[in-house]
Design a protein around this motif. Structure first.
Motif, PDB file in Angstrom:
ATOM      1  N   GLN A 278       3.126  19.015   2.621  1.00  0.00           N
ATOM      2  CA  GLN A 278       2.170  19.901   1.942  1.00  0.00           C
ATOM      3  C   GLN A 278       2.382  19.890   0.441  1.00  0.00           C
ATOM      4  O   GLN A 278       1.428  19.832  -0.333  1.00  0.00           O
ATOM      5  CB  GLN A 278       2.311  21.334   2.448  1.00  0.00           C
ATOM      6  CG  GLN A 278       1.613  21.619   3.738  1.00  0.00           C
ATOM      7  CD  GLN A 278       1.796  23.074   4.145  1.00  0.00           C
ATOM      8  OE1 GLN A 278       2.783  23.736   3.810  1.00  0.00           O
ATOM      9  NE2 GLN A 278       0.828  23.601   4.879  1.00  0.00           N
ATOM     10  N   GLU A 279       3.635  19.965   0.025  1.00  0.00           N
ATOM     11  CA  GLU A 279       3.939  19.967  -1.403  1.00  0.00           C
ATOM     12  C   GLU A 279       3.588  18.630  -2.049  1.00  0.00           C
ATOM     13  O   GLU A 279       3.053  18.589  -3.165  1.00  0.00           O
ATOM     14  CB  GLU A 279       5.410  20.313  -1.639  1.00  0.00           C
ATOM     15  CG  GLU A 279       5.790  21.720  -1.273  1.00  0.00           C
ATOM     16  CD  GLU A 279       5.051  22.771  -2.089  1.00  0.00           C
ATOM     17  OE1 GLU A 279       4.664  22.511  -3.254  1.00  0.00           O
ATOM     18  OE2 GLU A 279       4.838  23.880  -1.557  1.00  0.00           O
ATOM     19  N   LEU A 280       3.868  17.530  -1.361  1.00  0.00           N
ATOM     20  CA  LEU A 280       3.530  16.218  -1.912  1.00  0.00           C
ATOM     21  C   LEU A 280       2.019  16.047  -2.048  1.00  0.00           C
ATOM     22  O   LEU A 280       1.527  15.563  -3.069  1.00  0.00           O
ATOM     23  CB  LEU A 280       4.098  15.111  -1.011  1.00  0.00           C
ATOM     24  CG  LEU A 280       5.614  14.962  -0.969  1.00  0.00           C
ATOM     25  CD1 LEU A 280       6.014  13.944   0.094  1.00  0.00           C
ATOM     26  CD2 LEU A 280       6.172  14.575  -2.325  1.00  0.00           C
ATOM     27  N   GLU A 281       1.301  16.448  -1.010  1.00  0.00           N
ATOM     28  CA  GLU A 281      -0.159  16.294  -1.051  1.00  0.00           C
ATOM     29  C   GLU A 281      -0.801  17.252  -2.039  1.00  0.00           C
ATOM     30  O   GLU A 281      -1.800  16.909  -2.678  1.00  0.00           O
ATOM     31  CB  GLU A 281      -0.738  16.413   0.351  1.00  0.00           C
ATOM     32  CG  GLU A 281      -0.343  15.189   1.193  1.00  0.00           C
ATOM     33  CD  GLU A 281      -0.912  15.171   2.590  1.00  0.00           C
ATOM     34  OE1 GLU A 281      -1.169  16.260   3.165  1.00  0.00           O
ATOM     35  OE2 GLU A 281      -1.058  14.067   3.119  1.00  0.00           O
ATOM     36  N   ALA A 282      -0.224  18.442  -2.219  1.00  0.00           N
ATOM     37  CA  ALA A 282      -0.744  19.382  -3.220  1.00  0.00           C
ATOM     38  C   ALA A 282      -0.564  18.802  -4.613  1.00  0.00           C
ATOM     39  O   ALA A 282      -1.433  18.950  -5.479  1.00  0.00           O
ATOM     40  CB  ALA A 282      -0.030  20.725  -3.105  1.00  0.00           C
ATOM     41  N   ARG A 283       0.538  18.122  -4.829  1.00  0.00           N
ATOM     42  CA  ARG A 283       0.794  17.493  -6.127  1.00  0.00           C
ATOM     43  C   ARG A 283      -0.237  16.404  -6.395  1.00  0.00           C
ATOM     44  O   ARG A 283      -0.711  16.242  -7.501  1.00  0.00           O
ATOM     45  CB  ARG A 283       2.204  16.923  -6.165  1.00  0.00           C
ATOM     46  CG  ARG A 283       2.562  16.246  -7.468  1.00  0.00           C
ATOM     47  CD  ARG A 283       3.940  15.631  -7.442  1.00  0.00           C
ATOM     48  NE  ARG A 283       4.233  14.953  -8.669  1.00  0.00           N
ATOM     49  CZ  ARG A 283       4.803  15.502  -9.717  1.00  0.00           C
ATOM     50  NH1 ARG A 283       5.155  16.757  -9.679  1.00  0.00           N
ATOM     51  NH2 ARG A 283       5.021  14.805 -10.814  1.00  0.00           N
TER      52      ARG A 283
ATOM     53  N   TYR B 110       3.685   5.552  -5.859  1.00  0.00           N
ATOM     54  CA  TYR B 110       3.553   5.556  -7.312  1.00  0.00           C
ATOM     55  C   TYR B 110       2.411   6.461  -7.781  1.00  0.00           C
ATOM     56  O   TYR B 110       2.480   7.054  -8.856  1.00  0.00           O
ATOM     57  CB  TYR B 110       3.364   4.142  -7.843  1.00  0.00           C
ATOM     58  CG  TYR B 110       4.515   3.202  -7.536  1.00  0.00           C
ATOM     59  CD1 TYR B 110       5.809   3.667  -7.326  1.00  0.00           C
ATOM     60  CD2 TYR B 110       4.306   1.836  -7.432  1.00  0.00           C
ATOM     61  CE1 TYR B 110       6.857   2.808  -7.033  1.00  0.00           C
ATOM     62  CE2 TYR B 110       5.359   0.959  -7.147  1.00  0.00           C
ATOM     63  CZ  TYR B 110       6.623   1.455  -6.953  1.00  0.00           C
ATOM     64  OH  TYR B 110       7.649   0.601  -6.658  1.00  0.00           O
ATOM     65  N   ALA B 111       1.364   6.584  -6.964  1.00  0.00           N
ATOM     66  CA  ALA B 111       0.229   7.438  -7.330  1.00  0.00           C
ATOM     67  C   ALA B 111       0.632   8.904  -7.441  1.00  0.00           C
ATOM     68  O   ALA B 111      -0.012   9.676  -8.156  1.00  0.00           O
ATOM     69  CB  ALA B 111      -0.898   7.272  -6.312  1.00  0.00           C
ATOM     70  N   LEU B 112       1.704   9.298  -6.767  1.00  0.00           N
ATOM     71  CA  LEU B 112       2.169  10.687  -6.853  1.00  0.00           C
ATOM     72  C   LEU B 112       2.825  11.013  -8.189  1.00  0.00           C
ATOM     73  O   LEU B 112       2.986  12.186  -8.528  1.00  0.00           O
ATOM     74  CB  LEU B 112       3.165  10.986  -5.732  1.00  0.00           C
ATOM     75  CG  LEU B 112       2.612  11.062  -4.324  1.00  0.00           C
ATOM     76  CD1 LEU B 112       3.736  11.305  -3.323  1.00  0.00           C
ATOM     77  CD2 LEU B 112       1.563  12.157  -4.213  1.00  0.00           C
ATOM     78  N   LEU B 113       3.231   9.975  -8.929  1.00  0.00           N
ATOM     79  CA  LEU B 113       3.915  10.167 -10.213  1.00  0.00           C
ATOM     80  C   LEU B 113       5.117  11.097 -10.065  1.00  0.00           C
ATOM     81  O   LEU B 113       5.347  11.999 -10.868  1.00  0.00           O
ATOM     82  CB  LEU B 113       2.953  10.717 -11.272  1.00  0.00           C
ATOM     83  CG  LEU B 113       1.712   9.868 -11.553  1.00  0.00           C
ATOM     84  CD1 LEU B 113       0.771  10.595 -12.505  1.00  0.00           C
ATOM     85  CD2 LEU B 113       2.098   8.497 -12.089  1.00  0.00           C
TER      86      LEU B 113
ATOM     87  N   GLU C 260       0.830  -1.205   0.000  1.00  0.00           N
ATOM     88  CA  GLU C 260       0.000   0.000   0.000  1.00  0.00           C
ATOM     89  C   GLU C 260       0.865   1.255   0.000  1.00  0.00           C
ATOM     90  O   GLU C 260       0.526   2.248  -0.651  1.00  0.00           O
ATOM     91  CB  GLU C 260      -0.922   0.004   1.230  1.00  0.00           C
ATOM     92  CG  GLU C 260      -1.926  -1.126   1.260  1.00  0.00           C
ATOM     93  CD  GLU C 260      -1.402  -2.429   1.871  1.00  0.00           C
ATOM     94  OE1 GLU C 260      -2.178  -3.382   1.961  1.00  0.00           O
ATOM     95  OE2 GLU C 260      -0.207  -2.500   2.247  1.00  0.00           O
ATOM     96  N   ARG C 261       1.980   1.213   0.728  1.00  0.00           N
ATOM     97  CA  ARG C 261       2.904   2.344   0.772  1.00  0.00           C
ATOM     98  C   ARG C 261       3.448   2.631  -0.624  1.00  0.00           C
ATOM     99  O   ARG C 261       3.481   3.778  -1.073  1.00  0.00           O
ATOM    100  CB  ARG C 261       4.044   2.043   1.751  1.00  0.00           C
ATOM    101  CG  ARG C 261       4.934   3.234   2.070  1.00  0.00           C
ATOM    102  CD  ARG C 261       6.187   2.797   2.823  1.00  0.00           C
ATOM    103  NE  ARG C 261       7.103   2.101   1.937  1.00  0.00           N
ATOM    104  CZ  ARG C 261       7.872   2.704   1.020  1.00  0.00           C
ATOM    105  NH1 ARG C 261       7.841   4.003   0.872  1.00  0.00           N
ATOM    106  NH2 ARG C 261       8.676   1.996   0.255  1.00  0.00           N
ATOM    107  N   LEU C 262       3.867   1.579  -1.315  1.00  0.00           N
ATOM    108  CA  LEU C 262       4.395   1.748  -2.666  1.00  0.00           C
ATOM    109  C   LEU C 262       3.313   2.253  -3.622  1.00  0.00           C
ATOM    110  O   LEU C 262       3.582   3.100  -4.472  1.00  0.00           O
ATOM    111  CB  LEU C 262       4.999   0.441  -3.177  1.00  0.00           C
ATOM    112  CG  LEU C 262       6.334   0.054  -2.549  1.00  0.00           C
ATOM    113  CD1 LEU C 262       6.730  -1.365  -2.967  1.00  0.00           C
ATOM    114  CD2 LEU C 262       7.428   1.046  -2.895  1.00  0.00           C
TER     115      LEU C 262
END
Length: 164
Positions: free
Chosen positions: A157-162, A18-21, A12-14
């Protein structure tokens, strides 16, 4: 050397990673500025935003690693850091049995000190760390721990905004 165990939620972590691209993407100023600030604020030669893939840790942003953009996950300090919610600190890697014979300690970049704040997304998955590394042993005081924690919040914040 003791490689970090695999987190129980690794699949699930991976998938969340990967969903963040984000893996293998070009540098981005928003992440680069954070590691530049960390290196200056903590007076360390190395600061990284590291994302842990299956067999490697890849650096989304890096100061002090030259052209190196990844290392094996089996020798990563960050692999240990993602197993906890709090900041993971190794004051002197030469004295820590998990790392004393690690090639990153015995050879370049000659890591002695490591502090890694796990990047825990709202979904609970730790995708990597923001970390600071020094070539000399050291400690962090409460204020420095708070600053590193704040930098972690900025990266998250930056990761989640992406992702949004």
């Amino acid at each position: 050397m003791m490689p970090a165990p695999t987190p129980p939620n690794e699949a699930e972590r991976l998938a969340a990673l990967y969903a963040l691209l984000l893996l293998d993407t070009p540098p981005e100023q928003r992440f680069d500025k954070i590691v530049e600030f960390a290196a200056q604020e903590f007076d360390v030669p190395i600061a990284l935003i590291s994302l842990l893939d299956t067999d490697r840790q890849w650096f989304k942003a890096a100061i002090g690693m030259g052209s190196t953009c990844e290392t094996g996950r089996d020798i990563s300090f960050c692999g240990h850091a993602i197993l906890r919610a709090e900041i993971f600190v190794v004051e002197d890697a030469r004295l820590d049995p998990r790392f004393a014979d690690n090639p990153l300690v015995t050879g370049p970049p000659h890591i002695r000190f490591y502090a890694g704040a796990p990047l825990l997304l709202a979904n609970g998955y730790a995708l990597g760390t923001i970390c600071i590394i020094d070539t000399r042993p050291r400690q962090l005081d409460d204020i420095e721990m708070a600053i590193l924690s704040t930098l972690r919040s900025l990266v998250i914040q930056e990761l989640e905004a992406r992702h949004a």
